[in-house]
Design a protein around this motif. Structure first.
Motif, PDB file in Angstrom:
ATOM      1  N   LEU A  12       0.842  -1.203   0.000  1.00  0.00           N
ATOM      2  CA  LEU A  12       0.000   0.000   0.000  1.00  0.00           C
ATOM      3  C   LEU A  12       0.880   1.257   0.000  1.00  0.00           C
ATOM      4  O   LEU A  12       0.643   2.201  -0.760  1.00  0.00           O
ATOM      5  CB  LEU A  12      -0.916  -0.031   1.227  1.00  0.00           C
ATOM      6  CG  LEU A  12      -2.078   0.952   1.284  1.00  0.00           C
ATOM      7  CD1 LEU A  12      -3.095   0.664   0.184  1.00  0.00           C
ATOM      8  CD2 LEU A  12      -2.757   0.886   2.644  1.00  0.00           C
ATOM      9  N   VAL A  19       1.752   6.274  -7.163  1.00  0.00           N
ATOM     10  CA  VAL A  19       0.605   6.994  -7.740  1.00  0.00           C
ATOM     11  C   VAL A  19       0.732   8.498  -7.484  1.00  0.00           C
ATOM     12  O   VAL A  19       0.540   9.316  -8.386  1.00  0.00           O
ATOM     13  CB  VAL A  19      -0.716   6.438  -7.157  1.00  0.00           C
ATOM     14  CG1 VAL A  19      -1.885   7.328  -7.540  1.00  0.00           C
ATOM     15  CG2 VAL A  19      -0.940   5.016  -7.660  1.00  0.00           C
ATOM     16  N   ILE A 107       1.773  -1.862 -11.969  1.00  0.00           N
ATOM     17  CA  ILE A 107       0.970  -2.715 -11.070  1.00  0.00           C
ATOM     18  C   ILE A 107       0.085  -1.876 -10.140  1.00  0.00           C
ATOM     19  O   ILE A 107      -1.120  -2.121 -10.084  1.00  0.00           O
ATOM     20  CB  ILE A 107       1.858  -3.754 -10.352  1.00  0.00           C
ATOM     21  CG1 ILE A 107       2.283  -4.806 -11.387  1.00  0.00           C
ATOM     22  CG2 ILE A 107       1.115  -4.411  -9.184  1.00  0.00           C
ATOM     23  CD1 ILE A 107       3.288  -5.815 -10.899  1.00  0.00           C
ATOM     24  N   PRO A 108       0.613  -0.838  -9.459  1.00  0.00           N
ATOM     25  CA  PRO A 108      -0.318   0.011  -8.704  1.00  0.00           C
ATOM     26  C   PRO A 108      -1.356   0.678  -9.622  1.00  0.00           C
ATOM     27  O   PRO A 108      -2.518   0.826  -9.223  1.00  0.00           O
ATOM     28  CB  PRO A 108       0.596   1.065  -8.067  1.00  0.00           C
ATOM     29  CG  PRO A 108       1.934   0.420  -8.010  1.00  0.00           C
ATOM     30  CD  PRO A 108       2.013  -0.458  -9.229  1.00  0.00           C
ATOM     31  N   GLY A 111      -5.070  -0.380 -10.239  1.00  0.00           N
ATOM     32  CA  GLY A 111      -6.180   0.053  -9.391  1.00  0.00           C
ATOM     33  C   GLY A 111      -6.815   1.358  -9.831  1.00  0.00           C
ATOM     34  O   GLY A 111      -7.773   1.815  -9.213  1.00  0.00           O
TER      35      GLY A 111
ATOM     36  N   ILE B  26      -2.117  -2.352  -5.502  1.00  0.00           N
ATOM     37  CA  ILE B  26      -3.257  -2.051  -6.391  1.00  0.00           C
ATOM     38  C   ILE B  26      -4.343  -1.273  -5.635  1.00  0.00           C
ATOM     39  O   ILE B  26      -5.046  -0.438  -6.217  1.00  0.00           O
ATOM     40  CB  ILE B  26      -3.820  -3.366  -6.984  1.00  0.00           C
ATOM     41  CG1 ILE B  26      -2.760  -4.045  -7.863  1.00  0.00           C
ATOM     42  CG2 ILE B  26      -5.088  -3.114  -7.787  1.00  0.00           C
ATOM     43  CD1 ILE B  26      -3.103  -5.474  -8.263  1.00  0.00           C
ATOM     44  N   ALA B  28      -3.830   0.999  -3.449  1.00  0.00           N
ATOM     45  CA  ALA B  28      -3.404   2.374  -3.148  1.00  0.00           C
ATOM     46  C   ALA B  28      -4.168   3.425  -3.965  1.00  0.00           C
ATOM     47  O   ALA B  28      -4.733   4.357  -3.379  1.00  0.00           O
ATOM     48  CB  ALA B  28      -1.902   2.516  -3.326  1.00  0.00           C
ATOM     49  N   PRO B  29      -4.216   3.303  -5.318  1.00  0.00           N
ATOM     50  CA  PRO B  29      -4.967   4.336  -6.054  1.00  0.00           C
ATOM     51  C   PRO B  29      -6.446   4.333  -5.725  1.00  0.00           C
ATOM     52  O   PRO B  29      -7.084   5.404  -5.733  1.00  0.00           O
ATOM     53  CB  PRO B  29      -4.725   3.978  -7.529  1.00  0.00           C
ATOM     54  CG  PRO B  29      -4.211   2.599  -7.535  1.00  0.00           C
ATOM     55  CD  PRO B  29      -3.542   2.369  -6.217  1.00  0.00           C
ATOM     56  N   ILE B  30      -7.008   3.150  -5.410  1.00  0.00           N
ATOM     57  CA  ILE B  30      -8.438   3.091  -5.051  1.00  0.00           C
ATOM     58  C   ILE B  30      -8.658   3.894  -3.767  1.00  0.00           C
ATOM     59  O   ILE B  30      -9.583   4.710  -3.670  1.00  0.00           O
ATOM     60  CB  ILE B  30      -8.884   1.616  -4.877  1.00  0.00           C
ATOM     61  CG1 ILE B  30      -8.652   0.849  -6.192  1.00  0.00           C
ATOM     62  CG2 ILE B  30     -10.341   1.535  -4.429  1.00  0.00           C
ATOM     63  CD1 ILE B  30      -8.828  -0.658  -6.078  1.00  0.00           C
ATOM     64  N   ILE B  32      -6.769   6.321  -2.634  1.00  0.00           N
ATOM     65  CA  ILE B  32      -6.529   7.753  -2.886  1.00  0.00           C
ATOM     66  C   ILE B  32      -7.761   8.387  -3.536  1.00  0.00           C
ATOM     67  O   ILE B  32      -8.176   9.484  -3.167  1.00  0.00           O
ATOM     68  CB  ILE B  32      -5.270   7.926  -3.758  1.00  0.00           C
ATOM     69  CG1 ILE B  32      -4.028   7.609  -2.908  1.00  0.00           C
ATOM     70  CG2 ILE B  32      -5.175   9.335  -4.335  1.00  0.00           C
ATOM     71  CD1 ILE B  32      -2.736   7.529  -3.682  1.00  0.00           C
ATOM     72  N   VAL B  40      -7.177   9.422 -10.319  1.00  0.00           N
ATOM     73  CA  VAL B  40      -5.720   9.364 -10.364  1.00  0.00           C
ATOM     74  C   VAL B  40      -5.284   9.721 -11.784  1.00  0.00           C
ATOM     75  O   VAL B  40      -5.803   9.155 -12.745  1.00  0.00           O
ATOM     76  CB  VAL B  40      -5.258   7.938 -10.008  1.00  0.00           C
ATOM     77  CG1 VAL B  40      -3.775   7.766 -10.247  1.00  0.00           C
ATOM     78  CG2 VAL B  40      -5.600   7.633  -8.555  1.00  0.00           C
ATOM     79  N   PRO B  41      -4.354  10.691 -11.971  1.00  0.00           N
ATOM     80  CA  PRO B  41      -3.954  11.049 -13.336  1.00  0.00           C
ATOM     81  C   PRO B  41      -3.251   9.890 -14.044  1.00  0.00           C
ATOM     82  O   PRO B  41      -2.304   9.306 -13.495  1.00  0.00           O
ATOM     83  CB  PRO B  41      -3.017  12.245 -13.152  1.00  0.00           C
ATOM     84  CG  PRO B  41      -2.598  12.212 -11.737  1.00  0.00           C
ATOM     85  CD  PRO B  41      -3.641  11.473 -10.962  1.00  0.00           C
TER      86      PRO B  41
END
Lengths: 144, 109
Positions: A12, A19, A107-108, A111, B26, B28-30, B32, B40-41
Protein backbone atom coordinates in the motif's frame (compact mmCIF):
# COMPACT_ATOMS: atom_id res chain seq x y z
CA UNK A 1 -0.94 -13.73 9.46
CA UNK A 2 0.82 -10.59 10.72
CA UNK A 3 3.49 -11.26 8.09
CA UNK A 4 0.87 -11.17 5.32
CA UNK A 5 -0.79 -8.05 6.76
CA UNK A 6 2.59 -6.28 6.95
CA UNK A 7 3.30 -7.19 3.30
CA UNK A 8 -0.06 -5.66 2.30
CA UNK A 9 0.78 -2.51 4.25
CA UNK A 10 4.17 -2.25 2.54
CA UNK A 11 2.50 -2.74 -0.87
CA UNK A 12 0.00 0.00 0.00
CA UNK A 13 2.82 2.40 0.92
CA UNK A 14 4.75 1.52 -2.28
CA UNK A 15 1.64 1.95 -4.45
CA UNK A 16 0.68 5.26 -2.82
CA UNK A 17 4.20 6.60 -3.46
CA UNK A 18 4.05 5.51 -7.10
CA UNK A 19 0.61 6.99 -7.74
CA UNK A 20 1.18 10.30 -5.90
CA UNK A 21 4.59 10.83 -7.57
CA UNK A 22 3.31 10.10 -11.10
CA UNK A 23 5.57 7.06 -11.73
CA UNK A 24 2.45 5.14 -12.79
CA UNK A 25 1.45 7.73 -15.41
CA UNK A 26 3.02 6.93 -18.84
CA UNK A 27 2.75 10.50 -20.18
CA UNK A 28 4.68 11.88 -17.19
CA UNK A 29 7.32 9.10 -17.36
CA UNK A 30 7.89 9.61 -21.11
CA UNK A 31 8.20 13.38 -20.60
CA UNK A 32 10.86 12.71 -17.94
CA UNK A 33 12.97 10.91 -20.58
CA UNK A 34 12.26 13.46 -23.33
CA UNK A 35 15.12 15.82 -22.45
CA UNK A 36 15.13 17.39 -25.96
CA UNK A 37 11.35 17.80 -26.04
CA UNK A 38 8.67 18.29 -23.37
CA UNK A 39 11.09 17.54 -20.53
CA UNK A 40 9.58 17.11 -17.04
CA UNK A 41 12.52 16.65 -14.64
CA UNK A 42 10.33 16.11 -11.54
CA UNK A 43 10.63 12.31 -11.59
CA UNK A 44 14.37 12.70 -10.97
CA UNK A 45 13.46 13.93 -7.48
CA UNK A 46 11.26 10.85 -7.03
CA UNK A 47 14.10 8.46 -7.93
CA UNK A 48 16.61 10.41 -5.84
CA UNK A 49 14.47 10.67 -2.73
CA UNK A 50 13.53 6.96 -2.98
CA UNK A 51 17.24 6.18 -3.25
CA UNK A 52 18.21 8.33 -0.25
CA UNK A 53 15.47 6.86 1.96
CA UNK A 54 16.39 3.29 0.91
CA UNK A 55 20.14 3.92 1.32
CA UNK A 56 19.72 5.21 4.89
CA UNK A 57 16.93 2.71 5.65
CA UNK A 58 18.97 -0.35 4.64
CA UNK A 59 21.87 0.80 6.85
CA UNK A 60 19.55 1.09 9.84
CA UNK A 61 17.46 -2.04 9.17
CA UNK A 62 20.36 -4.37 8.35
CA UNK A 63 21.84 -3.74 11.82
CA UNK A 64 19.07 -6.00 13.11
CA UNK A 65 19.89 -9.71 13.25
CA UNK A 66 16.74 -10.55 11.22
CA UNK A 67 13.48 -9.02 9.91
CA UNK A 68 10.50 -8.90 12.30
CA UNK A 69 8.46 -11.55 10.43
CA UNK A 70 11.23 -13.66 8.85
CA UNK A 71 14.10 -15.75 10.31
CA UNK A 72 16.73 -14.04 8.13
CA UNK A 73 17.32 -11.31 5.53
CA UNK A 74 17.25 -12.40 1.86
CA UNK A 75 19.68 -10.22 -0.09
CA UNK A 76 20.99 -10.84 -3.63
CA UNK A 77 24.52 -12.24 -3.63
CA UNK A 78 25.42 -12.38 -7.36
CA UNK A 79 28.28 -10.16 -8.50
CA UNK A 80 28.91 -11.11 -12.16
CA UNK A 81 28.24 -8.60 -14.96
CA UNK A 82 27.05 -11.05 -17.61
CA UNK A 83 25.20 -10.92 -20.93
CA UNK A 84 21.70 -11.67 -19.51
CA UNK A 85 22.05 -8.73 -17.09
CA UNK A 86 23.21 -6.34 -19.81
CA UNK A 87 20.93 -7.53 -22.62
CA UNK A 88 17.92 -7.94 -20.32
CA UNK A 89 18.31 -4.43 -18.89
CA UNK A 90 18.67 -3.00 -22.43
CA UNK A 91 15.42 -4.73 -23.53
CA UNK A 92 13.63 -3.56 -20.39
CA UNK A 93 14.59 0.05 -21.19
CA UNK A 94 13.29 -0.23 -24.78
CA UNK A 95 9.97 -1.56 -23.46
CA UNK A 96 9.78 1.18 -20.84
CA UNK A 97 10.49 3.82 -23.51
CA UNK A 98 7.84 2.40 -25.89
CA UNK A 99 5.03 2.14 -23.34
CA UNK A 100 5.93 4.54 -20.51
CA UNK A 101 5.21 1.76 -18.00
CA UNK A 102 7.70 0.01 -15.74
CA UNK A 103 6.51 -2.90 -13.55
CA UNK A 104 6.46 -0.87 -10.33
CA UNK A 105 4.47 1.85 -12.07
CA UNK A 106 1.99 -0.37 -13.91
CA UNK A 107 0.97 -2.72 -11.07
CA UNK A 108 -0.32 0.01 -8.70
CA UNK A 109 -1.88 1.70 -11.78
CA UNK A 110 -4.08 -1.43 -12.20
CA UNK A 111 -6.18 0.05 -9.39
CA UNK A 112 -6.85 3.24 -11.36
CA UNK A 113 -9.44 1.53 -13.53
CA UNK A 114 -7.79 2.59 -16.82
CA UNK A 115 -7.37 -0.17 -19.47
CA UNK A 116 -3.71 0.60 -20.39
CA UNK A 117 -2.10 -0.85 -17.22
CA UNK A 118 -4.16 -4.06 -17.63
CA UNK A 119 -2.93 -4.49 -21.24
CA UNK A 120 0.63 -3.72 -20.14
CA UNK A 121 0.72 -6.10 -17.13
CA UNK A 122 -0.85 -8.95 -19.16
CA UNK A 123 1.78 -8.48 -21.90
CA UNK A 124 4.56 -8.25 -19.31
CA UNK A 125 3.50 -11.53 -17.68
CA UNK A 126 3.48 -13.00 -21.23
CA UNK A 127 7.08 -11.83 -21.68
CA UNK A 128 8.09 -13.33 -18.33
CA UNK A 129 6.50 -16.67 -19.30
CA UNK A 130 8.36 -16.62 -22.66
CA UNK A 131 11.64 -15.99 -20.78
CA UNK A 132 10.88 -18.91 -18.40
CA UNK A 133 10.11 -21.21 -21.37
CA UNK A 134 13.31 -20.20 -23.20
CA UNK A 135 15.37 -20.81 -20.05
CA UNK A 136 13.72 -24.23 -19.57
CA UNK A 137 14.45 -25.19 -23.19
CA UNK A 138 18.12 -24.14 -22.92
CA UNK A 139 18.50 -26.12 -19.66
CA UNK A 140 17.02 -29.19 -21.39
CA UNK A 141 19.41 -28.79 -24.31
CA UNK A 142 22.33 -28.45 -21.88
CA UNK A 143 21.23 -31.67 -20.14
CA UNK A 144 21.30 -33.62 -23.46
CA UNK B 1 8.51 -5.40 -7.97
CA UNK B 2 9.21 -8.02 -10.66
CA UNK B 3 11.01 -10.26 -8.15
CA UNK B 4 7.81 -10.36 -6.09
CA UNK B 5 5.65 -11.00 -9.18
CA UNK B 6 7.93 -13.66 -10.72
CA UNK B 7 7.69 -15.71 -7.49
CA UNK B 8 4.01 -16.14 -8.36
CA UNK B 9 4.62 -17.08 -11.99
CA UNK B 10 6.78 -20.05 -10.92
CA UNK B 11 4.71 -20.78 -7.80
CA UNK B 12 6.63 -21.19 -4.56
CA UNK B 13 5.41 -21.94 -1.06
CA UNK B 14 5.67 -18.28 -0.03
CA UNK B 15 2.95 -16.90 -2.30
CA UNK B 16 0.76 -15.32 0.43
CA UNK B 17 2.96 -12.30 1.21
CA UNK B 18 3.56 -11.73 -2.52
CA UNK B 19 -0.18 -11.62 -3.26
CA UNK B 20 -0.73 -9.39 -0.19
CA UNK B 21 1.98 -6.96 -1.34
CA UNK B 22 0.59 -6.74 -4.90
CA UNK B 23 -3.01 -6.29 -3.68
CA UNK B 24 -1.82 -3.57 -1.29
CA UNK B 25 -0.13 -1.77 -4.19
CA UNK B 26 -3.26 -2.05 -6.39
CA UNK B 27 -5.45 -0.83 -3.51
CA UNK B 28 -3.40 2.37 -3.15
CA UNK B 29 -4.97 4.34 -6.05
CA UNK B 30 -8.44 3.09 -5.05
CA UNK B 31 -7.86 4.46 -1.53
CA UNK B 32 -6.53 7.75 -2.89
CA UNK B 33 -9.61 8.19 -5.13
CA UNK B 34 -11.92 7.42 -2.18
CA UNK B 35 -10.08 9.88 0.09
CA UNK B 36 -9.67 12.77 -2.34
CA UNK B 37 -12.65 12.22 -4.66
CA UNK B 38 -10.43 13.04 -7.66
CA UNK B 39 -9.36 10.50 -10.30
CA UNK B 40 -5.72 9.36 -10.36
CA UNK B 41 -3.95 11.05 -13.34
CA UNK B 42 -3.11 8.46 -16.00
CA UNK B 43 -2.51 9.46 -19.62
CA UNK B 44 -1.51 6.70 -22.02
CA UNK B 45 -2.38 8.24 -25.38
CA UNK B 46 -0.43 5.59 -27.28
CA UNK B 47 -1.49 2.99 -29.84
CA UNK B 48 -2.27 -0.33 -28.15
CA UNK B 49 0.56 -2.12 -29.98
CA UNK B 50 3.19 0.02 -28.21
CA UNK B 51 1.75 -0.98 -24.83
CA UNK B 52 1.68 -4.69 -25.84
CA UNK B 53 5.19 -4.58 -27.35
CA UNK B 54 6.46 -2.57 -24.38
CA UNK B 55 4.98 -5.08 -21.93
CA UNK B 56 6.51 -8.07 -23.75
CA UNK B 57 9.96 -6.42 -23.86
CA UNK B 58 9.74 -5.37 -20.20
CA UNK B 59 8.71 -8.92 -19.19
CA UNK B 60 11.58 -10.51 -21.14
CA UNK B 61 14.06 -7.85 -20.03
CA UNK B 62 13.37 -7.99 -16.30
CA UNK B 63 13.48 -11.81 -16.37
CA UNK B 64 16.95 -11.88 -17.93
CA UNK B 65 18.17 -8.69 -16.25
CA UNK B 66 17.00 -9.83 -12.81
CA UNK B 67 15.23 -6.63 -11.82
CA UNK B 68 13.39 -3.44 -12.72
CA UNK B 69 13.33 0.20 -11.62
CA UNK B 70 12.50 -0.66 -8.01
CA UNK B 71 14.71 -3.77 -7.74
CA UNK B 72 17.88 -2.56 -9.48
CA UNK B 73 17.25 1.19 -9.60
CA UNK B 74 16.29 1.73 -5.95
CA UNK B 75 17.03 -1.35 -3.80
CA UNK B 76 20.17 -2.53 -5.62
CA UNK B 77 21.59 0.97 -6.10
CA UNK B 78 21.01 1.66 -2.39
CA UNK B 79 23.12 -1.45 -1.59
CA UNK B 80 25.77 -0.18 -4.07
CA UNK B 81 25.47 -3.52 -5.95
CA UNK B 82 27.70 -3.47 -9.08
CA UNK B 83 25.10 -5.49 -11.03
CA UNK B 84 22.36 -3.00 -10.16
CA UNK B 85 24.49 0.04 -10.98
CA UNK B 86 25.30 -1.43 -14.43
CA UNK B 87 21.67 -2.52 -15.02
CA UNK B 88 20.28 0.90 -14.04
CA UNK B 89 22.78 2.78 -16.24
CA UNK B 90 21.84 0.53 -19.19
CA UNK B 91 18.05 0.67 -18.85
CA UNK B 92 17.97 4.44 -18.23
CA UNK B 93 20.11 4.86 -21.40
CA UNK B 94 17.96 2.59 -23.60
CA UNK B 95 14.74 4.16 -22.30
CA UNK B 96 16.09 7.64 -23.10
CA UNK B 97 17.27 6.45 -26.54
CA UNK B 98 13.89 4.82 -27.31
CA UNK B 99 11.94 7.95 -26.36
CA UNK B 100 14.34 10.06 -28.47
CA UNK B 101 13.99 7.81 -31.52
CA UNK B 102 10.20 7.53 -31.24
CA UNK B 103 9.48 11.22 -30.58
CA UNK B 104 12.20 13.02 -32.54
CA UNK B 105 13.28 10.69 -35.36
CA UNK B 106 9.98 8.89 -36.05
CA UNK B 107 7.76 11.84 -35.09
CA UNK B 108 5.89 9.94 -32.36
CA UNK B 109 3.31 7.14 -32.57
Amino acid sequence: MLRTVSAAGIGLSFGAGIVVSGMGNPAKVLNFFDIFGSWDPSLMLVMLSALVVTFVGYRLVLRRPAPVFEPKFHLPTRRELDLPLIGGSALFGIGWGLSGFCPGGAIPALGSGAPAPVIFVASMIGGMLVANALRYLSLQRAAV
Amino acid sequence: MTGILSGLISPKADWAWRVAFLLGAIAAPIGIVLLTGAPVPLQADLPAWTIVAGGLLVGLGVSYGGGCTSGHGVCGMARLSPRSIVATAIFLSTTFATVFVVRHLLGGF
